[in-house]
Structure formats: C-alpha cells, structure tokens
Design an enzyme around this catalytic site. Structure first.
Site, PDB file in Angstrom:
ATOM      1  CG  HIS A  30     -45.131  88.994  72.306  1.00  0.00           C
ATOM      2  ND1 HIS A  30     -45.449  89.012  70.970  1.00  0.00           N
ATOM      3  CD2 HIS A  30     -43.810  89.294  72.381  1.00  0.00           C
ATOM      4  CE1 HIS A  30     -44.362  89.299  70.267  1.00  0.00           C
ATOM      5  NE2 HIS A  30     -43.352  89.481  71.105  1.00  0.00           N
ATOM      6  CD  GLU A  50     -35.626  88.002  71.150  1.00  0.00           C
ATOM      7  OE1 GLU A  50     -35.994  87.846  72.327  1.00  0.00           O
ATOM      8  OE2 GLU A  50     -36.384  87.871  70.167  1.00  0.00           O
ATOM      9  CG  HIS A  88     -39.333  90.124  67.227  1.00  0.00           C
ATOM     10  ND1 HIS A  88     -40.302  89.153  67.087  1.00  0.00           N
ATOM     11  CD2 HIS A  88     -39.646  90.791  68.363  1.00  0.00           C
ATOM     12  CE1 HIS A  88     -41.163  89.226  68.084  1.00  0.00           C
ATOM     13  NE2 HIS A  88     -40.785  90.232  68.869  1.00  0.00           N
ATOM     14  CG  HIS A  96     -35.590  92.056  71.297  1.00  0.00           C
ATOM     15  ND1 HIS A  96     -35.955  92.313  72.614  1.00  0.00           N
ATOM     16  CD2 HIS A  96     -36.549  91.243  70.786  1.00  0.00           C
ATOM     17  CE1 HIS A  96     -37.079  91.679  72.875  1.00  0.00           C
ATOM     18  NE2 HIS A  96     -37.462  91.034  71.789  1.00  0.00           N
ATOM     19  NE  ARG A 154     -35.381  84.086  64.980  1.00  0.00           N
ATOM     20  CZ  ARG A 154     -36.511  83.878  65.638  1.00  0.00           C
ATOM     21  NH1 ARG A 154     -37.201  82.768  65.450  1.00  0.00           N
ATOM     22  NH2 ARG A 154     -36.962  84.784  66.479  1.00  0.00           N
ATOM     23  CE1 TYR A 194     -46.397  84.409  67.991  1.00  0.00           C
ATOM     24  CE2 TYR A 194     -45.506  86.627  68.139  1.00  0.00           C
ATOM     25  CZ  TYR A 194     -45.575  85.336  68.620  1.00  0.00           C
ATOM     26  OH  TYR A 194     -44.854  84.967  69.717  1.00  0.00           O
ATOM     27  CG  ASP A 229     -40.643  90.856  74.549  1.00  0.00           C
ATOM     28  OD1 ASP A 229     -41.583  90.305  73.973  1.00  0.00           O
ATOM     29  OD2 ASP A 229     -39.459  90.594  74.298  1.00  0.00           O
TER      30      ASP A 229
END
Length: 472
Positions: A68, A247, A244, A282, A219, A128, A331
């Site tokens: 990211h 995590e 993901h 993860h 999520r 994103y 990450d």
C-alpha cells in the site's frame, strides 16, 4: 519506461540462479541478456574480456507481493503510544484523505524507488484509493491507478495494479455491513459490476504494468458481491487476484456473527477460493478447517511479517499451511526490506512453535522469487503468458528465457563478512539486509548502481518531500 539495454554479458563471481536445495552458490556464472530477457546462462572460471564483472552474490530480482504505497507516509508516525490495528487504521484513513493523483504519483514514485534500492523489481500494489475525497470519479476514472503505474515506470520496476473492490465501511456482526464513511467514501464503486467495469476499462501503456483484481476483505465486500466478483473473475481471467484474509480476530468474530462461518469458509462457499485461486494476504487467524480449505483450493498465502508484528496482527500457523505456496510483501512499509520479510517469516514460526527450521532458506528465497512473481501474474512461461493475453517472459530465476532481473549483494560489508558459498541461501536470508544491495537490474536495465538509483538519484530527498507534503 525506456527500452532495455543492448545485448550484454555479465560474469557473476557468485550466484544463486534459483532456490536450489542446499542453497550453495554457483561460482563464475555467465549471464547473457538482450531485449530485457536472459538469453543464455553458462559458467566460466574467469570473466570473458567483453563481460561485466559482478562481484558479490547475484540473485534474481525480488517480488514485493503486497504494497500500500501511501502507507509509507505513516512510518515512524503511529503506534508509539499504544493502540491497536483499529486505532492505526484511523491514522491511515486520515492520510488517505489527503492525496490526489499528482501527490500520489510523487509519493509512490519515491516509495518505488526505495523498493528498487532494496532489490525489488516487481511490486503488487493493493490499490483502493480510487476517487476524490467526496467519492466522485475523476475525469479519468482510473487517475489514481494511472498515477501508480506511472510511478512504477519512473522507478524502473514492474507493477501489478491489484485494483481493489471496497464497498462497505465494515462488518458489524449480526447487524451486517455498515456504509462507507469519511475517507472510505473515496474507496467505493457502488457494487461489484460498477467496480469491474471501471477495472476493465483500464489498459495502462507500457509493458511494465498489468492490472489484477482484489477483494479488500469480507469486512469491506458483502457476501453476494464476492459471489458476483467470482463470476466476473472467471470470465475476466485477471492475471492475479488477492484478498486480505483473517488479519484480526475481530474480523473472524464479525464474519461468524453475520454469516455463521469464518472468512475462509465464506470465500469457499462463494466459489471465490477454488475458482479464482487467490493470494490470501496475512491469514494470521485461520482455523485448522480454514487451513485445509486453503490447501485444497491450492491458493497462495502472502505474509507481511514486519507489518504483522507492527500492527500486532498475530502469527500465521505455517505448519497448518504446509505445501501452500508462499509470497512475501512489505504491506504498510514500516520497513522496506524483503530479506527481513523472509527472515521474519521463519523467526515468527520459531516463536510460535519453539522450533527452528520450519522454512528453509531456499523456501524463503522461492517466496521472494518464483512464488512472489507468480502471485503477481509474472510467473508463467512466455507461451503461457501470451495465451493469457499478457505477453512477456517469466520472472523469478536466472535462466534462459526469463526476465533479465538481477540483484547484486555486496559481500564486503559487516553483515555478510565470513560469507560461505556453500551456505549462500542462508547468508542471503538470515544475514543480508536491503543495505547490502549494490546493483539492481530490471528487464535488462540497471536501475540501481553502487547503491544509487540511476533514474531517481535523489530518491531520499524526493521521498522526504513527498511524505512531508502528504502529512502536512
């Protein structure tokens, strides 16, 4: 991204052309390149007169499978006063609110230069940050993605832009998914079809970039939308698909409360796990049943050890995932050092089990090389890639037909003093750091020479300026 260098020959004093068992270095490896591809590999006791002599230990280029880029601006600015993953996330959202295509390009260009200096020749950008702060599309709906692609070209590395579907603000147990709020609004695309149409419209120029796909997490994407993405992905044939997964314990608890199953089981029940064979980032809180689902689907797992310990995520049970292909990423960029990520994967397992040697050095190099590049869609043979409509040679090893990616580790520093060629893989994984990278070649072009980025020689100053701009 400029054209690769003309045909050349490089004599490597020591090389690890692939992750061979035992991890011994090959002396006097002669590597010939042309058009960004390795054309021949042989051995020679002494360097030929026309060959460039590469002292040190030469490895294939490294794949950073999970990034990211904008998180780099948070390094050294969060966490010292305690808190958790969830409090850190609020600081991350505040940073996400500040960027536009131009400032994001400046920041990512410097971050990717830092990666190049650490030996990375390909990055998977889990992207994103799509729209403006009010959630409106830019005139170019993929302007933020284009900024990342341009940044990678400026830094001389390849990129797989993992365009990420992010539709909900969270999962509130039995109450279900919550709306996007605050800075999250710029992440959203209404639904899976709207997101997928935007992704399909993005065809970046230059052979250094590919567009893959990601689901942020259970999520952030409702179950029916994950099922729809599975259907779309089966037709789209994205070169890479990531998500993901598990995590944090709270993610598992919320998923159980909402759906009665774990996140891994939800992905399996929607077909996402088996049909798309994603890379699972993860995977720190899998149940034994979850791990069995991952193995059965032949999915990959991407570990990010420095971030996982920085955010107190937990420890992945690698014994339960034995046989699963591993990749590695930096990450949140609390450190950009893929040797440290490799070392951390094994060290975490030692802490978890009280035993040494779950992952051999050769396995960890495979995670950085062949498996990492494959997780980003750069691992197939030239013929396989062409059949998928992507073109280009495989990456992750020093062999004829592979991409001409070379990383030279200096053996004259204190960390690698006493280097034993018979245990070269151990030295690379358990002793080297990014500071030992001397030269880096990506697609036949030297992008780092003597520890200086050839395209962005003032990389540190640019990174400092870009972070200060983003954090102002």
């Amino acid at each position: 991204m400029s054209a690769p260098a003309r045909p050349a020959r490089h004599w490597c004093a020591w090389a690890l052309p692939d992750a061979r068992p035992g991890g011994a270095a090959v002396p006097g490896l002669l590597v010939e390149t042309a058009g960004g591809v390795i054309t021949a590999v042989s051995t020679a006791a002494a360097p030929p007169p026309d060959a460039e002599r590469l002292e040190g230990l030469v490895l294939p280029g490294l794949a950073n499978a999970h990034s990211h880029a904008f998180h780099r601006a948070l390094r050294g600015r969060t966490g010292e006063a305690g808190g958790s993953f969830w409090t850190w996330r609020e600081a991350m959202y505040r940073m996400a609110a500040r960027l536009d295509p131009d400032s994001y390009h400046r920041l990512a260009r410097a971050v990717y230069a830092e990666m190049a200096l650490a030996g990375v020749t390909c990055v998977g950008e889990f992207h994103y940050l799509h729209h403006d702060p009010a959630g409106r599309r830019y005139a170019d709906p993929n302007a933020m993605g284009q900024a990342l692609v341009a940044a990678a070209a400026d830094a001389g590395i390849r990129i797989t832009l993992l365009d990420t579907c992010y539709l909900a603000g969270g999962l509130d147990g039995a109450a279900g998914h919550t709306p996007l709020r605050g800075p999250q609004i710029r992440f959203g695309d209404t639904d899976a079809d709207t997101w997928a149409a935007r992704v399909a419209a993005f065809a970046p120029a230059g052979g250094h970039a590919r567009v893959g796909a990601a689901v942020h997490s259970v999520r952030a994407v409702p179950r029916d939308q994950i099922a729809r993405i599975t259907e779309i992905g089966a037709q789209a044939r994205w070169p890479a698909v990531h998500v993901h997964l598990s995590e944090q314990p709270a993610e598992n608890a919320a998923c159980r409360a909402a759906h009665g199953v774990t996140p891994a089981r939800l992905l399996a029940d929607t077909g996402f796990l088996e049909r798309l064979r994603p890379t699972l980032v993860h995977a720190t809180h899998l149940t034994p049943e979850d791990a069995a689902l991952v193995r059965e689907a032949a999915a990959r797992v991407c570990l990010c050890p420095t971030t996982e310990r920085d955010l107190a995520d937990g420890l992945c049970d690698l014994a339960a995932l034995r046989g699963t292909d591993l990749a590695l990423g930096s990450d949140g960029h609390s450190s950009i050092d893929l040797f440290e990520e490799a070392r951390g994967a094994e060290m975490h397992e030692r802490l978890r089990t009280g035993r040494r040697g779950t992952l051999a050095a050769a396995d960890l190099l495979t995670a950085l090389h062949a498996h990492g590049h494959a997780a980003l869609g750069w691992g197939g043979t030239a013929g396989e890639s062409a059949a998928a409509g992507e073109g280009g040679a495989e990456a992750g090893r020093i062999a004829p037909g592979a991409r001409a990616d070379l990383v030279v580790l200096g053996l004259d520093g204190v960390r690698l003093a006493g280097f034993d060629p018979a245990r070269a893989a151990d030295a690379a994984v358990f002793a080297a750091t990014a500071a030992d990278v001397r030269h880096v070649m990506a697609d036949g072009r030297w992008i780092v020479r003597d520890g200086v980025h050839t395209l962005i020689p003032d990389a540190a100053a640019r990174l400092d300026a870009a972070i200060r701009e983003a954090a102002a």
